[in-house]
Motif scaffolding. Structure first.
Motif, PDB file in Angstrom:
ATOM      1  N   ALA A 175       0.318  -1.502  -0.019  1.00 29.24           N
ATOM      2  CA  ALA A 175      -0.180  -0.111   0.186  1.00 29.24           C
ATOM      3  C   ALA A 175       1.218   1.231  -0.231  1.00 29.24           C
ATOM      4  O   ALA A 175       0.181   2.605  -0.728  1.00 29.24           O
ATOM      5  CB  ALA A 175      -0.745  -0.085   1.615  1.00 29.24           C
ATOM      6  N   ARG A 176       1.764   1.222   0.824  1.00 29.17           N
ATOM      7  CA  ARG A 176       2.905   2.694   0.647  1.00 29.17           C
ATOM      8  C   ARG A 176       3.860   1.295   0.195  1.00 29.17           C
ATOM      9  O   ARG A 176       4.481   0.448   0.628  1.00 29.17           O
ATOM     10  CB  ARG A 176       2.832   3.189   2.231  1.00 29.17           C
ATOM     11  CG  ARG A 176       2.180   3.794   2.833  1.00 29.17           C
ATOM     12  CD  ARG A 176       2.548   3.973   4.159  1.00 29.17           C
ATOM     13  NE  ARG A 176       3.006   5.912   3.507  1.00 29.17           N
ATOM     14  CZ  ARG A 176       3.703   5.462   4.696  1.00 29.17           C
ATOM     15  NH1 ARG A 176       4.699   4.621   5.159  1.00 29.17           N
ATOM     16  NH2 ARG A 176       4.725   7.097   3.567  1.00 29.17           N
ATOM     17  N   GLY A 177       5.279   2.926  -0.384  1.00 30.61           N
ATOM     18  CA  GLY A 177       6.149   3.027  -1.091  1.00 30.61           C
ATOM     19  C   GLY A 177       6.821   3.346  -1.537  1.00 30.61           C
ATOM     20  O   GLY A 177       5.540   3.539  -2.678  1.00 30.61           O
ATOM     21  N   ASP A 190       4.115   7.933  -0.338  1.00 27.91           N
ATOM     22  CA  ASP A 190       2.870   8.027  -0.259  1.00 27.91           C
ATOM     23  C   ASP A 190       1.851   7.904  -1.864  1.00 27.91           C
ATOM     24  O   ASP A 190       0.893   8.328  -2.522  1.00 27.91           O
ATOM     25  CB  ASP A 190       1.342   9.294   0.655  1.00 27.91           C
ATOM     26  CG  ASP A 190       1.872   9.096   2.011  1.00 27.91           C
ATOM     27  OD1 ASP A 190       2.117   7.555   2.474  1.00 27.91           O
ATOM     28  OD2 ASP A 190       1.934   9.773   2.465  1.00 27.91           O
ATOM     29  N   ARG A 191       3.139   7.818  -2.754  1.00 29.69           N
ATOM     30  CA  ARG A 191       2.766   7.833  -4.131  1.00 29.69           C
ATOM     31  C   ARG A 191       1.879   8.805  -4.650  1.00 29.69           C
ATOM     32  O   ARG A 191       0.920   8.730  -5.203  1.00 29.69           O
ATOM     33  CB  ARG A 191       2.576   7.116  -4.346  1.00 29.69           C
ATOM     34  CG  ARG A 191       2.480   5.894  -3.987  1.00 29.69           C
ATOM     35  CD  ARG A 191       2.837   3.716  -4.855  1.00 29.69           C
ATOM     36  NE  ARG A 191       3.558   2.921  -3.942  1.00 29.69           N
ATOM     37  CZ  ARG A 191       2.892   1.940  -3.893  1.00 29.69           C
ATOM     38  NH1 ARG A 191       1.802   1.547  -3.630  1.00 29.69           N
ATOM     39  NH2 ARG A 191       3.706   1.243  -3.173  1.00 29.69           N
ATOM     40  N   ARG A 192       2.449  10.751  -4.460  1.00 26.82           N
ATOM     41  CA  ARG A 192       0.724  11.717  -4.486  1.00 26.82           C
ATOM     42  C   ARG A 192       2.127  12.101  -5.224  1.00 26.82           C
ATOM     43  O   ARG A 192       1.692  12.644  -6.375  1.00 26.82           O
ATOM     44  CB  ARG A 192       1.399  12.335  -3.425  1.00 26.82           C
ATOM     45  CG  ARG A 192      -0.150  11.726  -2.716  1.00 26.82           C
ATOM     46  CD  ARG A 192      -0.739  12.159  -2.131  1.00 26.82           C
ATOM     47  NE  ARG A 192      -1.740  12.217  -0.671  1.00 26.82           N
ATOM     48  CZ  ARG A 192      -1.622  11.625   0.753  1.00 26.82           C
ATOM     49  NH1 ARG A 192      -0.634  11.977   1.193  1.00 26.82           N
ATOM     50  NH2 ARG A 192      -2.884  10.696   0.569  1.00 26.82           N
ATOM     51  N   LEU A 193       3.521  12.208  -5.283  1.00 24.47           N
ATOM     52  CA  LEU A 193       4.277  13.526  -6.013  1.00 24.47           C
ATOM     53  C   LEU A 193       5.608  12.503  -7.073  1.00 24.47           C
ATOM     54  O   LEU A 193       6.895  12.214  -5.451  1.00 24.47           O
ATOM     55  CB  LEU A 193       4.818  14.541  -5.570  1.00 24.47           C
ATOM     56  CG  LEU A 193       5.251  16.062  -6.186  1.00 24.47           C
ATOM     57  CD1 LEU A 193       4.688  16.625  -6.716  1.00 24.47           C
ATOM     58  CD2 LEU A 193       5.976  16.550  -4.595  1.00 24.47           C
ATOM     59  N   ALA A 194       5.758  12.577  -7.758  1.00 26.60           N
ATOM     60  CA  ALA A 194       6.535  12.343  -8.738  1.00 26.60           C
ATOM     61  C   ALA A 194       8.131  13.381  -8.758  1.00 26.60           C
ATOM     62  O   ALA A 194       8.023  14.336  -8.845  1.00 26.60           O
ATOM     63  CB  ALA A 194       6.914  11.567  -9.875  1.00 26.60           C
ATOM     64  N   THR A 195       9.473  13.166  -8.747  1.00 22.74           N
ATOM     65  CA  THR A 195      10.578  14.092  -8.251  1.00 22.74           C
ATOM     66  C   THR A 195      11.612  13.389  -9.032  1.00 22.74           C
ATOM     67  O   THR A 195      12.173  12.076  -9.202  1.00 22.74           O
ATOM     68  CB  THR A 195      10.950  14.927  -7.384  1.00 22.74           C
ATOM     69  OG1 THR A 195      11.544  13.089  -6.299  1.00 22.74           O
ATOM     70  CG2 THR A 195       9.591  15.509  -6.359  1.00 22.74           C
ATOM     71  N   ALA A 196      11.584  14.443 -10.010  1.00 21.48           N
ATOM     72  CA  ALA A 196      13.598  13.756 -10.823  1.00 21.48           C
ATOM     73  C   ALA A 196      14.551  13.121  -9.888  1.00 21.48           C
ATOM     74  O   ALA A 196      15.068  13.795  -8.803  1.00 21.48           O
ATOM     75  CB  ALA A 196      13.924  15.275 -11.833  1.00 21.48           C
ATOM     76  N   VAL A 197      15.068  12.173 -10.643  1.00 22.06           N
ATOM     77  CA  VAL A 197      16.237  11.626  -9.673  1.00 22.06           C
ATOM     78  C   VAL A 197      17.692  12.333 -10.397  1.00 22.06           C
ATOM     79  O   VAL A 197      18.480  12.714  -9.427  1.00 22.06           O
ATOM     80  CB  VAL A 197      16.260  10.215  -8.873  1.00 22.06           C
ATOM     81  CG1 VAL A 197      17.731   9.682  -8.435  1.00 22.06           C
ATOM     82  CG2 VAL A 197      15.340  10.027  -8.713  1.00 22.06           C
TER      83      VAL A 197
END
Length: 158
Positions: free
Chosen positions: A17-19, A39-46
């Motif tokens: 559910a989380r990760g 929480d899988r709400r926001l994507a950010t560059a790595v």
């Protein structure tokens, strides 16, 4: 045991559910990498991984996944505008199959049609120079892909 390689909506049930999820934009010369919050709400560059060999590329990607305690991967699948799959999509599927042999983290494939073009337009609109665009376009495409997948997962959960 190799990880499953599935469409996004099928991979969803294989993740906890989380990760965090790791998003990948596979290019011929580079791999754009993005990550989500747990929480899988926001994507950010790595980062952008310069392609060398599959072994080296996979080692870096798996190291990034370990650093971020990732629950799985989302790979952009370059589908043609008519919905068919060409050589680039076949190459992405092969990469996913090979990566699956090295990890137990489920791998999702997500339609990435026009992601790089959309990112290029955004960067041009923001007056980012050609040189700077080249340096970040793959990371931003990975963010675009992963955010699209996160939004779809959020809609599924509702």
């Amino acid at each position: 045991m190799p990880a499953p390689v599935l469409p996004l909506i099928d991979a969803y049930s294989h993740w906890p559910a989380r990760g965090a999820l790791i998003g990948l934009d596979l290019g011929t010369k580079t791999i754009g990498v993005a990550t989500s919050d747990p929480d899988r709400r926001l994507a950010t560059a790595v980062e952008t991984v310069a392609r060398k060999t599959f072994t080296a590329d996979a080692a870096r990607i798996l190291a990034l996944a370990t650093e971020r305690n990732a629950a799985g991967f989302v790979l952009g699948l370059p589908v043609n505008m008519d919905g068919s799959e060409g050589p680039r999509a076949q190459s992405t599927r092969a990469f996913a199959r090979n990566l699956a042999r090295l990890t137990e983290l489920p791998i999702a494939l997500w339609d990435e049609r026009l992601s790089t073009a959309a990112v290029e337009r955004e960067l041009i609109a923001a007056n980012v120079s050609r040189g700077k665009r080249k340096a970040v376009v793959d990371q931003h495409a990975a963010v675009f892909i992963l955010q699209g997948a996160l939004d779809r997962l959020a809609r599924m959960a509702e």
